[in-house]
Design a protein around this motif. Structure first.
Motif, PDB file in Angstrom:
ATOM      1  N   ARG A  20       2.932  -0.552 -10.783  1.00 35.90           N
ATOM      2  CA  ARG A  20       0.991  -0.027 -10.981  1.00 35.90           C
ATOM      3  C   ARG A  20       0.012  -0.194 -10.727  1.00 35.90           C
ATOM      4  NH1 ARG A  20      -1.530  -5.558 -11.092  1.00 35.90           N
ATOM      5  NH2 ARG A  20      -0.184  -7.129 -11.533  1.00 35.90           N
ATOM      6  N   HIS A  21      -0.756  -0.168 -10.665  1.00 33.64           N
ATOM      7  CA  HIS A  21      -1.829  -0.018  -9.394  1.00 33.64           C
ATOM      8  C   HIS A  21      -2.132  -1.536  -9.165  1.00 33.64           C
ATOM      9  CE1 HIS A  21      -2.082   4.005 -10.413  1.00 33.64           C
ATOM     10  NE2 HIS A  21      -2.827   3.862  -8.783  1.00 33.64           N
TER      11      HIS A  21
ATOM     12  N   GLU B 266      -2.725   5.247  -0.076  1.00 35.91           N
ATOM     13  CA  GLU B 266      -3.491   4.562   0.014  1.00 35.91           C
ATOM     14  C   GLU B 266      -3.937   3.473  -1.073  1.00 35.91           C
ATOM     15  OE1 GLU B 266      -7.659   5.518   2.535  1.00 35.91           O
ATOM     16  OE2 GLU B 266      -6.349   5.491   4.277  1.00 35.91           O
ATOM     17  N   ASP B 267      -3.172   3.626  -2.288  1.00 37.47           N
ATOM     18  CA  ASP B 267      -3.792   2.971  -3.291  1.00 37.47           C
ATOM     19  C   ASP B 267      -3.179   1.592  -3.452  1.00 37.47           C
ATOM     20  OD1 ASP B 267      -4.502   5.494  -4.914  1.00 37.47           O
ATOM     21  OD2 ASP B 267      -2.907   5.782  -6.184  1.00 37.47           O
ATOM     22  N   LEU B 268      -3.711   1.073  -3.543  1.00 37.41           N
ATOM     23  CA  LEU B 268      -2.461  -1.223  -3.282  1.00 37.41           C
ATOM     24  C   LEU B 268      -2.210  -1.050  -4.823  1.00 37.41           C
ATOM     25  CD1 LEU B 268      -2.888  -3.725  -3.336  1.00 37.41           C
ATOM     26  CD2 LEU B 268      -4.622  -4.163  -3.862  1.00 37.41           C
ATOM     27  N   VAL B 269      -1.385  -1.607  -4.996  1.00 46.61           N
ATOM     28  CA  VAL B 269       0.023  -1.056  -5.823  1.00 46.61           C
ATOM     29  C   VAL B 269       0.839  -2.367  -5.842  1.00 46.61           C
ATOM     30  CG1 VAL B 269       0.549   1.075  -6.229  1.00 46.61           C
ATOM     31  CG2 VAL B 269       1.528   0.301  -4.678  1.00 46.61           C
TER      32      VAL B 269
ATOM     33  N   PHE C  24      -0.737   8.484  -9.086  1.00 44.93           N
ATOM     34  CA  PHE C  24      -0.933   7.688  -7.465  1.00 44.93           C
ATOM     35  C   PHE C  24      -1.101   8.437  -6.333  1.00 44.93           C
ATOM     36  CE2 PHE C  24       1.774   5.628 -10.376  1.00 44.93           C
ATOM     37  CZ  PHE C  24       1.366   4.131 -10.046  1.00 44.93           C
ATOM     38  N   ALA C  25      -2.021   7.433  -5.335  1.00 46.18           N
ATOM     39  CA  ALA C  25      -2.574   8.712  -4.339  1.00 46.18           C
ATOM     40  C   ALA C  25      -2.230   7.941  -3.259  1.00 46.18           C
ATOM     41  CB  ALA C  25      -3.642   9.189  -4.570  1.00 46.18           C
TER      42      ALA C  25
ATOM     43  N   LEU D  11       0.665  -1.001  -0.308  1.00 48.90           N
ATOM     44  CA  LEU D  11       0.070  -0.274  -0.064  1.00 48.90           C
ATOM     45  C   LEU D  11       1.264   1.341   0.331  1.00 48.90           C
ATOM     46  CD1 LEU D  11      -2.349  -0.879   2.996  1.00 48.90           C
ATOM     47  CD2 LEU D  11      -3.115  -0.288   0.258  1.00 48.90           C
TER      48      LEU D  11
ATOM     49  N   GLU E 160      -8.067  -5.784  -5.486  1.00 49.29           N
ATOM     50  CA  GLU E 160      -8.129  -6.229  -4.304  1.00 49.29           C
ATOM     51  C   GLU E 160      -7.871  -8.114  -4.206  1.00 49.29           C
ATOM     52  OE1 GLU E 160     -10.930  -4.792  -1.664  1.00 49.29           O
ATOM     53  OE2 GLU E 160     -10.513  -2.807  -1.896  1.00 49.29           O
TER      54      GLU E 160
END
Length: 317
Positions: free
Chosen positions: A89-90, A65-68, A62-63, A20, A93
Motif C-alpha cells: 500500500r502507499h 519514487e512512491d513510498l510504500v 504504483f510509480a 521506496l 511520510e
C-alpha cells in the motif's frame, strides 16, 4: 548498494516494512496475467520484487519514487534474493523516517560543489576555465542530486558529485607527483568526465535513477559528455586543441574498449584520469561489500569485483 535494511537479520520467511519504489513496470506472465515487476529500496540497498496477479483497479497504481509499506516473503531466484509481495500500500511520510529510505552521499553537497567550481574558476587556461565553469554552473542542481549510476558504484543521491570530487582529489595527487602532466587539463577532465550521466540516466525528483533515457541507451554518457564539451567549447570560443584534448579525456576515461571506451588513452592525462576513475569506483565496491561484515569474515561474492569474496581484516596488533 548492499542488502536492504528491511531484510537485515532475516535469512528467510516473511518481512514487513517501509521502502521506496526505485522502478516499476506492469508485465504479463506466460498466461497473459498482469504482474508488477519492481525494484524496492531503502538506505542500505535494494531488491527485486514481484506482485503476482496484479489488478490496478483493486490494488491501485504504483510509480517510481512512491513510498510504500509491503509485506513480502523472501525467495531465492537464480541465486539472488527476490521478494514475493503479499500486501502493498502507499504510505505517508509521517509513518516513517524518509532519511532511512533515501541513500545519500556522505558529504555536504553545497560545499563539495563549491570546491569544484572554485577549482575550475582558478584555471589559468581560459578555454579550460570557461568550458568547465560553464558546464558546472549550468548543471549545478542536477549535479548535486544525481547518482553516478543506476546500480553499482555511487548509486546514491548525490553520488555523481561524490564520485566526481573523489576522482578530482585523486587527479590532484597525481598532478602533484608528476609535474610533467598538464594539471588543468587533467583536473578539467576529472570534473567533467561523467557530465554525460546527467543526460544518460532517467532520474526523478528525489534523485533516484530508475533507468536510462533514449539518449543514454543509444549514445551513452561517454559520447554525450564529449559532445557537450565540444559544443560548450564552441560557445565560449575555446581553442580547437583545448576542446579536442578535453573531449579525448572524456572519450577514453574508461580506459579500454572492454570497459566501454570508444578510444584508448593517447595522452598521459587521459591515462591518469582512467586510473583515477577506476580506483574510486573499485574502492566504493570494496567498502560497500564489507559493510556489515564482521572482522575475520567474508562478504558475499561481488559481481562488480570479478565475483570475489572480500575479506574484512581484523585489527592488526
Amino acid at each position: 548498494m548492499g542488502r536492504m535494511r528491511l531484510l537485515r537479520g532475516v535469512a528467510s520467511g516473511q518481512v514487513e516494512g517501509f521502502c521506496l519504489i526505485k522502478s516499476v513496470a506492469i508485465r504479463q506472465n506466460v498466461k497473459g496475467v498482469d504482474y508488477l515487476d519492481l525494484v524496492l529500496m531503502d538506505v542500505d540497498g535494494e531488491c527485486i520484487a514481484k506482485l503476482w496477479d496484479y489488478n490496478v483497479h483493486s490494488q491501485g497504481a504504483f510509480a517510481a519514487e512512491d513510498l510504500v509499506k509491503v509485506r513480502a516473503t523472501i525467495n531465492i531466484y537464480k541465486d539472488a534474493e527476490q521478494l514475493k509481495i503479499e500486501r502493498i500500500r502507499h504510505a505517508m511520510e509521517e509513518e516513517c523516517n524518509l532519511s532511512d529510505l533515501l541513500p545519500g552521499a556522505p558529504l555536504n553537497m553545497e560545499d563539495a560543489f563549491d570546491e569544484l567550481l572554485e577549482l575550475a574558476e582558478g584555471f589559468g587556461n581560459k578555454g579550460l576555465r570557461e568550458i568547465t565553469r560553464t558546464l558546472l554552473t549550468e548543471n549545478r542542481e542536477r549535479f548535486k542530486r544525481y547518482p553516478a549510476a543506476v546500480k553499482l558504484h555511487h548509486a546514491t543521491i548525490g553520488g555523481l558529485l561524490h564520485h566526481t570530487l573523489a576522482v578530482t582529489h585523486l587527479a590532484q595527487s597525481f598532478a602533484d607527483l608528476y609535474p610533467q602532466l598538464n594539471r588543468e587539463l587533467l583536473l578539467a577532465g576529472a570534473m567533467l568526465h561523467d557530465i554525460g550521466k546527467l543526460t544518460e540516466m532517467d532520474v526523478g525528483s528525489l534523485g533516484l535513477a530508475g533507468g536510462y533515457t533514449a539518449q543514454g541507451q543509444l549514445l551513452g554518457h561517454i559520447q554525450i559528455g564529449a559532445n557537450l564539451v565540444l559544443q560548450t567549447a564552441e560557445r565560449v570560443s575555446a581553442s580547437g586543441e583545448t576542446a579536442m584534448l578535453l573531449a579525448h579525456l572524456l572519450l577514453s576515461h574508461h580506459g579500454t574498449a572492454e570497459f566501454g571506451s570508444p578510444k584508448l588513452p593517447m595522452v598521459p592525462e587521459a591515462d591518469i584520469l582512467a586510473l583515477c576513475d577506476l580506483a574510486d569506483a573499485r574502492m566504493y565496491e570494496f567498502f560497500s561489500a564489507l559493510d556489515g561484515v564482521s572482522p575475520g569474515g567474508f562478504s558475499e561474492k561481488q559481481w562488480a569485483l570479478d565475483n570475489r569474496q572480500i575479506y574484512q581484516a581484523r585489527n592488526l596488533d
